[in-house]
Design a protein around this motif. Structure first.
Motif, PDB file in Angstrom:
ATOM      1  N   LYS A  77      -4.190  10.736 -15.134  1.00  0.00           N
ATOM      2  CA  LYS A  77      -3.268  10.271 -14.097  1.00  0.00           C
ATOM      3  C   LYS A  77      -3.606   8.837 -13.727  1.00  0.00           C
ATOM      4  CE  LYS A  77      -0.849  13.970 -13.849  1.00  0.00           C
ATOM      5  NZ  LYS A  77       0.580  13.965 -14.238  1.00  0.00           N
ATOM      6  N   PHE A  78      -3.529   7.976 -14.729  1.00  0.00           N
ATOM      7  CA  PHE A  78      -3.980   6.589 -14.568  1.00  0.00           C
ATOM      8  C   PHE A  78      -3.173   5.860 -13.498  1.00  0.00           C
ATOM      9  CE2 PHE A  78      -5.285   2.383 -15.498  1.00  0.00           C
ATOM     10  CZ  PHE A  78      -6.451   2.473 -16.230  1.00  0.00           C
ATOM     11  N   GLY A  79      -1.842   5.928 -13.612  1.00  0.00           N
ATOM     12  CA  GLY A  79      -0.999   5.206 -12.667  1.00  0.00           C
ATOM     13  C   GLY A  79      -1.149   5.729 -11.253  1.00  0.00           C
ATOM     14  N   THR A  80      -1.209   7.044 -11.102  1.00  0.00           N
ATOM     15  CA  THR A  80      -1.330   7.639  -9.774  1.00  0.00           C
ATOM     16  C   THR A  80      -2.626   7.220  -9.091  1.00  0.00           C
ATOM     17  OG1 THR A  80      -0.050   9.554 -10.501  1.00  0.00           O
ATOM     18  CG2 THR A  80      -1.342   9.812  -8.488  1.00  0.00           C
ATOM     19  N   ILE A  81      -3.744   7.355  -9.809  1.00  0.00           N
ATOM     20  CA  ILE A  81      -5.039   7.010  -9.229  1.00  0.00           C
ATOM     21  C   ILE A  81      -5.122   5.515  -8.943  1.00  0.00           C
ATOM     22  CG2 ILE A  81      -7.528   6.968  -9.620  1.00  0.00           C
ATOM     23  CD1 ILE A  81      -6.268   9.719  -8.988  1.00  0.00           C
ATOM     24  N   SER A  82      -4.642   4.693  -9.884  1.00  0.00           N
ATOM     25  CA  SER A  82      -4.641   3.245  -9.660  1.00  0.00           C
ATOM     26  C   SER A  82      -3.801   2.897  -8.439  1.00  0.00           C
ATOM     27  CB  SER A  82      -4.098   2.516 -10.888  1.00  0.00           C
ATOM     28  OG  SER A  82      -4.896   2.755 -12.019  1.00  0.00           O
ATOM     29  N   GLY A  83      -2.623   3.524  -8.335  1.00  0.00           N
ATOM     30  CA  GLY A  83      -1.753   3.257  -7.193  1.00  0.00           C
ATOM     31  C   GLY A  83      -2.384   3.655  -5.878  1.00  0.00           C
ATOM     32  N   ILE A  84      -3.049   4.820  -5.860  1.00  0.00           N
ATOM     33  CA  ILE A  84      -3.696   5.281  -4.630  1.00  0.00           C
ATOM     34  C   ILE A  84      -4.817   4.329  -4.215  1.00  0.00           C
ATOM     35  CG2 ILE A  84      -5.176   7.087  -3.661  1.00  0.00           C
ATOM     36  CD1 ILE A  84      -3.501   9.113  -5.261  1.00  0.00           C
ATOM     37  N   LEU A  85      -5.657   3.943  -5.177  1.00  0.00           N
ATOM     38  CA  LEU A  85      -6.795   3.082  -4.835  1.00  0.00           C
ATOM     39  C   LEU A  85      -6.340   1.676  -4.443  1.00  0.00           C
ATOM     40  CD1 LEU A  85      -9.510   4.100  -7.447  1.00  0.00           C
ATOM     41  CD2 LEU A  85      -9.343   4.741  -5.053  1.00  0.00           C
ATOM     42  N   SER A 142       0.813  -1.212   0.000  1.00  0.00           N
ATOM     43  CA  SER A 142       0.000   0.000   0.000  1.00  0.00           C
ATOM     44  C   SER A 142       0.849   1.266   0.000  1.00  0.00           C
ATOM     45  CB  SER A 142      -0.939   0.007   1.209  1.00  0.00           C
ATOM     46  OG  SER A 142      -0.201   0.072   2.414  1.00  0.00           O
ATOM     47  N   LEU A 143       1.952   1.284   0.731  1.00  0.00           N
ATOM     48  CA  LEU A 143       2.783   2.478   0.793  1.00  0.00           C
ATOM     49  C   LEU A 143       3.532   2.724  -0.509  1.00  0.00           C
ATOM     50  CD1 LEU A 143       4.278   2.177   4.397  1.00  0.00           C
ATOM     51  CD2 LEU A 143       2.492   3.735   3.619  1.00  0.00           C
ATOM     52  N   LEU A 144       3.893   1.657  -1.193  1.00  0.00           N
ATOM     53  CA  LEU A 144       4.661   1.803  -2.423  1.00  0.00           C
ATOM     54  C   LEU A 144       3.790   2.060  -3.655  1.00  0.00           C
ATOM     55  CD1 LEU A 144       7.410  -0.954  -2.015  1.00  0.00           C
ATOM     56  CD2 LEU A 144       7.681   1.508  -1.804  1.00  0.00           C
ATOM     57  N   GLN A 145       2.558   1.547  -3.646  1.00  0.00           N
ATOM     58  CA  GLN A 145       1.751   1.625  -4.868  1.00  0.00           C
ATOM     59  C   GLN A 145       1.481   3.056  -5.337  1.00  0.00           C
ATOM     60  OE1 GLN A 145      -1.373  -1.080  -5.961  1.00  0.00           O
ATOM     61  NE2 GLN A 145      -0.866  -2.451  -4.280  1.00  0.00           N
ATOM     62  N   PRO A 146       1.090   3.989  -4.476  1.00  0.00           N
ATOM     63  CA  PRO A 146       0.895   5.366  -4.978  1.00  0.00           C
ATOM     64  C   PRO A 146       2.183   5.980  -5.511  1.00  0.00           C
ATOM     65  CG  PRO A 146      -0.150   5.070  -2.841  1.00  0.00           C
ATOM     66  CD  PRO A 146       0.691   3.854  -3.066  1.00  0.00           C
ATOM     67  N   ILE A 147       3.311   5.677  -4.858  1.00  0.00           N
ATOM     68  CA  ILE A 147       4.603   6.213  -5.311  1.00  0.00           C
ATOM     69  C   ILE A 147       4.956   5.653  -6.683  1.00  0.00           C
ATOM     70  CG2 ILE A 147       7.072   6.296  -4.800  1.00  0.00           C
ATOM     71  CD1 ILE A 147       6.315   6.073  -1.815  1.00  0.00           C
ATOM     72  N   ILE A 148       4.774   4.341  -6.835  1.00  0.00           N
ATOM     73  CA  ILE A 148       5.071   3.699  -8.113  1.00  0.00           C
ATOM     74  C   ILE A 148       4.111   4.189  -9.196  1.00  0.00           C
ATOM     75  CG2 ILE A 148       5.027   1.469  -9.331  1.00  0.00           C
ATOM     76  CD1 ILE A 148       6.119   0.260  -6.685  1.00  0.00           C
ATOM     77  N   GLY A 149       2.834   4.327  -8.849  1.00  0.00           N
ATOM     78  CA  GLY A 149       1.858   4.838  -9.810  1.00  0.00           C
ATOM     79  C   GLY A 149       2.212   6.232 -10.299  1.00  0.00           C
ATOM     80  N   PHE A 150       2.618   7.111  -9.367  1.00  0.00           N
ATOM     81  CA  PHE A 150       3.029   8.469  -9.732  1.00  0.00           C
ATOM     82  C   PHE A 150       4.280   8.432 -10.614  1.00  0.00           C
ATOM     83  CE2 PHE A 150       5.574  12.280  -8.896  1.00  0.00           C
ATOM     84  CZ  PHE A 150       4.672  13.274  -9.247  1.00  0.00           C
ATOM     85  N   TYR A 151       5.222   7.556 -10.266  1.00  0.00           N
ATOM     86  CA  TYR A 151       6.482   7.477 -11.019  1.00  0.00           C
ATOM     87  C   TYR A 151       6.245   7.011 -12.454  1.00  0.00           C
ATOM     88  CZ  TYR A 151      11.269   6.215 -12.238  1.00  0.00           C
ATOM     89  OH  TYR A 151      12.490   6.122 -12.868  1.00  0.00           O
ATOM     90  N   ILE A 152       5.412   5.987 -12.628  1.00  0.00           N
ATOM     91  CA  ILE A 152       5.213   5.470 -13.985  1.00  0.00           C
ATOM     92  C   ILE A 152       4.338   6.405 -14.831  1.00  0.00           C
ATOM     93  CG2 ILE A 152       5.571   3.064 -13.340  1.00  0.00           C
ATOM     94  CD1 ILE A 152       2.595   2.642 -13.323  1.00  0.00           C
ATOM     95  N   ASP A 153       3.553   7.281 -14.182  1.00  0.00           N
ATOM     96  CA  ASP A 153       2.871   8.332 -14.947  1.00  0.00           C
ATOM     97  C   ASP A 153       3.886   9.294 -15.549  1.00  0.00           C
ATOM     98  OD1 ASP A 153       0.194   7.679 -14.835  1.00  0.00           O
ATOM     99  OD2 ASP A 153      -0.165   8.728 -12.960  1.00  0.00           O
ATOM    100  N   LYS A 154       4.951   9.577 -14.787  1.00  0.00           N
ATOM    101  CA  LYS A 154       5.947  10.546 -15.220  1.00  0.00           C
ATOM    102  C   LYS A 154       7.054   9.908 -16.060  1.00  0.00           C
ATOM    103  CE  LYS A 154       8.411  14.538 -13.342  1.00  0.00           C
ATOM    104  NZ  LYS A 154       8.775  15.278 -12.104  1.00  0.00           N
ATOM    105  N   HIS A 165       0.192  -4.063  -9.677  1.00  0.00           N
ATOM    106  CA  HIS A 165      -1.213  -3.658  -9.778  1.00  0.00           C
ATOM    107  C   HIS A 165      -1.448  -2.346 -10.536  1.00  0.00           C
ATOM    108  CE1 HIS A 165      -1.867  -6.844  -6.716  1.00  0.00           C
ATOM    109  NE2 HIS A 165      -2.976  -6.977  -7.422  1.00  0.00           N
ATOM    110  N   PRO A 166      -0.771  -1.238 -10.201  1.00  0.00           N
ATOM    111  CA  PRO A 166      -1.051  -0.020 -10.977  1.00  0.00           C
ATOM    112  C   PRO A 166      -0.634  -0.140 -12.435  1.00  0.00           C
ATOM    113  CG  PRO A 166       0.746   0.344  -9.412  1.00  0.00           C
ATOM    114  CD  PRO A 166       0.140  -0.975  -9.080  1.00  0.00           C
ATOM    115  N   GLU A 167       0.484  -0.841 -12.693  1.00  0.00           N
ATOM    116  CA  GLU A 167       0.950  -0.950 -14.071  1.00  0.00           C
ATOM    117  C   GLU A 167       0.081  -1.902 -14.886  1.00  0.00           C
ATOM    118  OE1 GLU A 167       4.191   0.304 -16.777  1.00  0.00           O
ATOM    119  OE2 GLU A 167       2.565   1.021 -15.513  1.00  0.00           O
ATOM    120  N   SER A 168      -0.414  -2.975 -14.272  1.00  0.00           N
ATOM    121  CA  SER A 168      -1.298  -3.890 -15.009  1.00  0.00           C
ATOM    122  C   SER A 168      -2.613  -3.201 -15.353  1.00  0.00           C
ATOM    123  CB  SER A 168      -1.562  -5.158 -14.200  1.00  0.00           C
ATOM    124  OG  SER A 168      -2.252  -4.875 -12.996  1.00  0.00           O
ATOM    125  N   ALA A 169      -3.095  -2.330 -14.465  1.00  0.00           N
ATOM    126  CA  ALA A 169      -4.318  -1.574 -14.757  1.00  0.00           C
ATOM    127  C   ALA A 169      -4.094  -0.640 -15.938  1.00  0.00           C
ATOM    128  CB  ALA A 169      -4.757  -0.782 -13.526  1.00  0.00           C
TER     129      ALA A 169
END
Length: 401
Positions: free
Chosen positions: A337-345, A64-76, A121-125
């Motif tokens: 912001k697909f990766g960020t939102i997916s990572g947060i959720l 949970s702590l890493l997913q929003p960070i990873i989601g934000f990173y892969i968006d950028k 999870h965020p990247e597969s979404a």
């Protein structure tokens, strides 16, 4: 996406969707092994319910702590082969779990599996969305079905392969991780060839230009709904086997079969949630899938062994359809912001599950496991707040001009 220039029809890329669903299947088999072998870990390491909760907490919080960070990173900074890297973490997590001889090594293995999940999870979404051809609900449902099938088969495979012969047999599941790595390498090549350049070009366009005031209330409601859904589901995934063993005196293998039935019903529910949301609206799917489970969860603690299996299958089927709709609803609410939102959720879902497992473990140790299900039975009533979600919205209404 496959584009027919003459008819301008965009079609889903089903072989990529199937590849992602299969990888999600393997990913969640590995995840569910931790939950499935809790009784044998408890026996081998003489764990309390609190320590069992710490295993779940370690895994869930890492994810949970890493997913929003990873989601934000892969968006950028898009990474076509990040899914392959995520599965590599899970491979080493399984390896450590198979040789663990102290409780702390189990926690290390749980952390590695959680890290792999946080990447996957965020990247597969995102990849599912790329291959959706505009049918986002269908694509996310296929993705979730793969994961839910993996979660369902994990306990079954654990009952056959691990529980009778010991934790060392976890190492056989490394072959699953290797197969998934091969599949994800092919997916990464498709991503790099078909979408990488266009994503890089569009990154500068995907700015946070939405109105915070417009989206705050809907997002707050969605987080409450995630809380009610995942806090309840963690009571099943982490403690259901203990509950029915304690209450009805059945064997561990029999309890695993009951867990398999529950997780299988989640798979069936996931199949319909996305497509129905595409056709009739995501708000009504979200409302029905959480609040609609409340009558059955309230009855469950007072039923016999025969009925408890039926009720948990009904609950799993109803509640499973919510996440795909919540995910897509949020992405429509905050586009670009697909990766960020997916990572947060995904991160919130994992965090709620982890904290829920720990809290419920403390409650079970302080009172009894039966009491846990009595207090959790009212959580789906929170689903009534879905009524206050906006029925429809467009970017013009939610975004700043």
């Amino acid at each position: 996406m496959i584009i027919n220039k003459k008819k301008k029809i965009i079609k889903p890329v089903f072989y990529i969707l199937c590849a992602i669903a299969i990888s999600h299947f393997f990913n969640d088999i590995i995840q569910s092994l931790l939950l499935s072998i809790y009784p044998i870990l408890q026996k081998n390491f003489r764990l309390s319910f609190r320590q069992v909760g710490f295993i779940t907490l370690t895994y869930q919080l890492t994810a949970s702590l890493l997913q929003p960070i990873i989601g934000f990173y892969i968006d950028k900074y898009p990474q076509p082969f990040s899914l392959l890297i995520g599965m590599s973490f899970m491979f080493f997590g399984l390896l450590i779990l198979s040789i663990a001889n102290v409780f702390y090594l189990v926690l290390v293995a749980a952390a590695l599996v959680g890290t792999g999940s946080s990447i996957f999870h965020p990247e597969s979404a995102r990849v599912a969305s790329m291959a959706s051809g505009g049918k986002y609900g269908l694509a996310q449902s296929l993705l979730q079905v793969g994961g839910n099938l993996g979660s369902a088969f994990g306990p079954l495979l654990a009952a056959i392969i691990i529980i009778p012969y010991g934790v060392k047999n976890v190492i056989w599941f490394n072959f699953i991780a290797l197969i998934s790595m091969i599949i994800l390498f092919r997916v990464g090549k498709w991503y790099k060839k078909k979408h990488y350049k266009s994503i890089i070009k569009n990154i500068t366009k995907n700015k946070f230009n939405f109105s915070i005031k417009k989206i705050f209330f809907p997002m707050l409601i969605l987080f409450f709904l995630l809380f009610s859904k995942y806090f309840y589901l963690t009571s099943i995934s982490s403690y259901y086997t203990f509950y029915i063993i304690n209450k009805f005196g059945i064997s561990v293998q029999n309890a695993q079969m009951h867990l398999f039935m529950f997780l299988s019903s989640i798979t069936l529910g996931s199949m319909i949630g996305g497509p129905i949301g595409d056709k009739f609206g995501r708000k009504y799917v979200i409302l029905t899938s959480i609040f609609g489970a409340a009558p059955f969860t309230i009855i469950l603690p007072y039923t016999s062994l025969n009925w408890i299996g039926i009720l948990t299958m009904i609950i799993g089927f109803i509640m499973a359809s919510a996440f795909s709709s919540i995910l897509i609803y949020s992405q429509e609410l905050i586009p670009g912001k697909f990766g960020t939102i997916s990572g947060i959720l995904f991160g919130c879902a994992f965090a709620i599950s982890g904290l829920g497992a720990l809290i419920l473990g403390y409650i079970a140790d302080s009172t009894n496991i039966n009491f846990v299900y009595k207090i959790c039975s009212f959580l789906p009533l929170i689903g009534i707040f879905a009524i206050f979600l906006p029925n429809k919205f467009t970017n013009n209404k939610l975004l700043k001009k």
